[in-house]
Scaffold this active site. Sequence first.
Site, PDB file in Angstrom:
ATOM      1  N   GLY B 327      31.674  46.724  35.958  1.00 61.58           N
ATOM      2  CA  GLY B 327      31.245  48.116  35.830  1.00 61.58           C
ATOM      3  C   GLY B 327      32.387  49.064  36.140  1.00 61.58           C
ATOM      4  O   GLY B 327      33.566  48.748  35.901  1.00 61.58           O
ATOM      5  N   SER B 328      32.053  50.204  36.702  1.00 57.95           N
ATOM      6  CA  SER B 328      33.066  51.241  36.918  1.00 57.95           C
ATOM      7  C   SER B 328      34.150  50.851  37.908  1.00 57.95           C
ATOM      8  O   SER B 328      35.167  51.534  37.987  1.00 57.95           O
ATOM      9  CB  SER B 328      32.391  52.524  37.404  1.00 57.95           C
ATOM     10  OG  SER B 328      31.438  52.932  36.452  1.00 57.95           O
TER      11      SER B 328
END
Lengths: 368, 617
Positions: B327-328
């Site tokens: 993810g981020s």
Amino acid sequence: MLKDRLYKRTFFDIIKIDPTLMLFLLILSAVGLMVLYSASGQSSDTMIRQTTRLLFSFTILLVVAQISPQYLKLISPWVFIIGIIMLILVLLVGDISKGAQRWLNIYFFRLQPSEWMKIALPMAISWYLHDKPHPLKLSHFLVAMLIILLPVILIFYQPDLGTAILVGISGLFVIFLAGLSWWFIGIFVLLFIVVMPYIMWNFVMHAYQKTRVLTFINPETDMLGAGYHITQSKIAIGSGGNFGHGWLNSTQSGLDFLPERTTDFIFAVFGEEFGFLGAILLLCLYLIIVYRGLYIAIKSRNLYDKFLAGSLSLTFFIYFFVNIGMVIGILPVVGIPLPLVSYGGTSMVTLCISFGMIMSIHSFKRLL
Amino acid sequence: MPNKEYITNRTKRYEQFANRIFTIGLIFLLLFLALIVRLFFLQNINFNHYHKLSENNRIKTVPTAPIRGLIFDRNHIPLAQNIPTFELLITPNKVKNMSFLLQRIKKIISINNSEIKNFKKKMTKKKPFEKVVLKDKLTDKDIAIILANKIFLPAIEIKAKLNRYYPLQKIAVHALGYIGRINKQEAKKIDNKIYKGSTHIGKIGVEKEYEKILRGYPGSKQVEVNVDGKELRTLKEVRPTPGFAMTLTIDTRLQQVAEQAFLEHEHAGSAIVMDITNGEILTIVSAPDFNPNLFVNGISSDDFDKINKDSKRPLYNRSILGKYPPGSTIKPFVSLAGLELGIINKEKKINCHGAYQLQNDKHRYRDWKKSGHGWTNVEKSIVESCDVFYYDLGFHMGVNRMSDYLSLFGFGKKTGFDNKYELSGILPTRAWKRKNRNKKWYLGETLIMGIGQGYMSATSMQITKAVATLASFGKVVTPHLLKYYTDHKGIRHKYQDPNKNTSLPINNIDNWKLIHKSMKNVVHSPTGTARRIGYNTSYLIAGKTGTSQVYSIAQDGKYDAKKVAYELRDHALFIAFVPADNPKIAVTVIIEHGGSGSSTAAPIAKKIIEKYFELRY
């Protein structure tokens, strides 16, 4: 006669003992006690019992030695007949021990009639043949064979094959010594070699006896069953080497690997502790005793005496030969103890009676 | 017939008798010699053979198992010990009436049916005079009762043995692992020489990985036995070499705080704290956990069912086996790639309207913030976690350049952690997709890879290692649990890092510093995604939140955590290194289906970091 009267009587003459034979018997008994002490795991209880038995047996020896051979000859047929009656009784009412009827309870003590026969039969045959011509006539031979077969068959049915054979052999020795024609012997041996194994195997032997013979032929096939005894005893003796581990150092016996180590297999303990050298010495001890017995037989001046002394001495040889042969694996396992060494009283008493008779034969020859 | 006349002459007759005696004497002499010859063969010629047989009879070589090495944490708190327990043994060969004896024992101490069943099963397999265990872990009371009744209970014996025990129970169970009885498959593989007399072997974790160090080497004892196999005395003894004591890098105090944080919210997930200077793992959590002590002597089927049927799978070591889309949290790495490869510079801005679109493609690549972030540069893209910035950057960088750079940080590769079962995750390239999915690579997949979604996946351990590399300006260390082990001579053997002195190529150190600063602002700026954990700290944290999708929502659909089933909720991630200005440790927290990284993962990381500064060695 005059010479005899002037003969100076020694102490041994008075107690009617042959010192030579006695000495070696005592040495053998002492060696036996020593081995038993080790084989029993230094059990003082066993030692006390065995010593008591030895004292008792040698007392009987001394008593029997006092009986003149003439008198022995006189009672021979009766001793035999009593033996036969007891054998019949034992088959009818005997105690069963280890699957065989061998004992007769007579009030407070137990009697083994087959042991009685070990002496009664040579006496009876000697009595029967002492006045028969040399070589034997067929009819005399057949009668003698009947006298032998009767107790042998009775003992065999107890069942006790080992003793039956030994008793039979003691009788056959007398027939041989009495002058059985070589022709008969030849035929007999031939017959024995050809027919006997077949008859024995198929009609006479019990399953356990067959197992013993098969095991004897190849002990390693049955390491933990019937072959275990013989395998372990061979290991014990073989590991003794030339000089042995020393007294009380038998591991095969000390760690219980060797079964029956105080009784039938006691020679294995001896072999392990005293080695090849010790074994030869022990064997020589036995041989000397046999030699002395035969010497007395030759020196005696009466055919009955000769036959009896000869037969008893030769049977003694068979005892230790069969026992040691079994323990070192050249003969099948039969329950025969090592004379005067194995733990147990019955055979010891029988042996001492027979040696008592030999002593008497030795002592009384001078008085004739 | 040679002699028809009867011989009456007495002397003649005596002579004949003597002859017979000589004849038979001669035969007997031969028999006697046969005995002597036979004895000679047995005792002289074959002496060696029988001597050996006799020794085989009486001497048995019994292996003695070594004592397993102890395991400590970095502060010498014991994690694995050997404690004595007592077991009740029976020698069945000495028992005449077994059911009677069992009845008697049953009367005085409690024995359940399964113990009796096991005992009977073992009894059929034993060797003669071998002892069979009836009951283990006897209590002091049991022992006292049995000893008091010993005379009525023939052939029984109480024996002490050492049992593996994990005193902290569930703490660090996945890292530590456990030992168990050697099973059939293991029995085929192991070297019987080394495992003579041993019944247990490391099954998972450190106990398995460092089996060679911990197990030691067996000794042997030559004992004299009697015919029953009873040992009478020891003739010769070679003492076993004990297993070596191990000191792990784990700090139990920190570990406990981390585990407690997971436990409070009943989270499933992973947390790792690593010393970035040397790769020592200070804390490694995989939640939920289980009690390793249950496994040491064979777990009961009830206990196993309880653990195995738990839908959160407590046995699963998430730190090295759980593959999560980063993810981020991937964004700082992608930014650094863009900067170092010269695709962007620190001034480069894009205008974020809340979505990104490719030419000739209707698909809208949405930002998590519908309204968009407006003009966004590298720093802002990290602080506010702008997705559109990375769609654009990914578009310009291309998948292969991105993959190549990320692989420098260890993505897509095993970390070298001392548990060889760790997974390597996926770092996709065009070639990877052709090979594994048999499809061509789409441009859209490059865009979402820029925000750590799509095919890309990584383990918690890989992410931690990457964070450490980033924090230490490219210095690569190998994560590990072994600090040192102390051998039987007392010599310490330190962990040897295979990646010693490896560093990443650095184009411009300012690029790295920019990323560090941006990550600090994630926590310590008013717009940072993890600002909630940044208040009132006496230290600076550099971090990055992450929320990774488990399930794709429809193009115009709305993600509502409350409506989505637990299994489909987003994973929450948070990566950090502290102190931001002089990094010492890297922290990764992954909460499975935890929602957003800022709300669930970051607070747990905060607790761990707080504890770290409190301990501050």
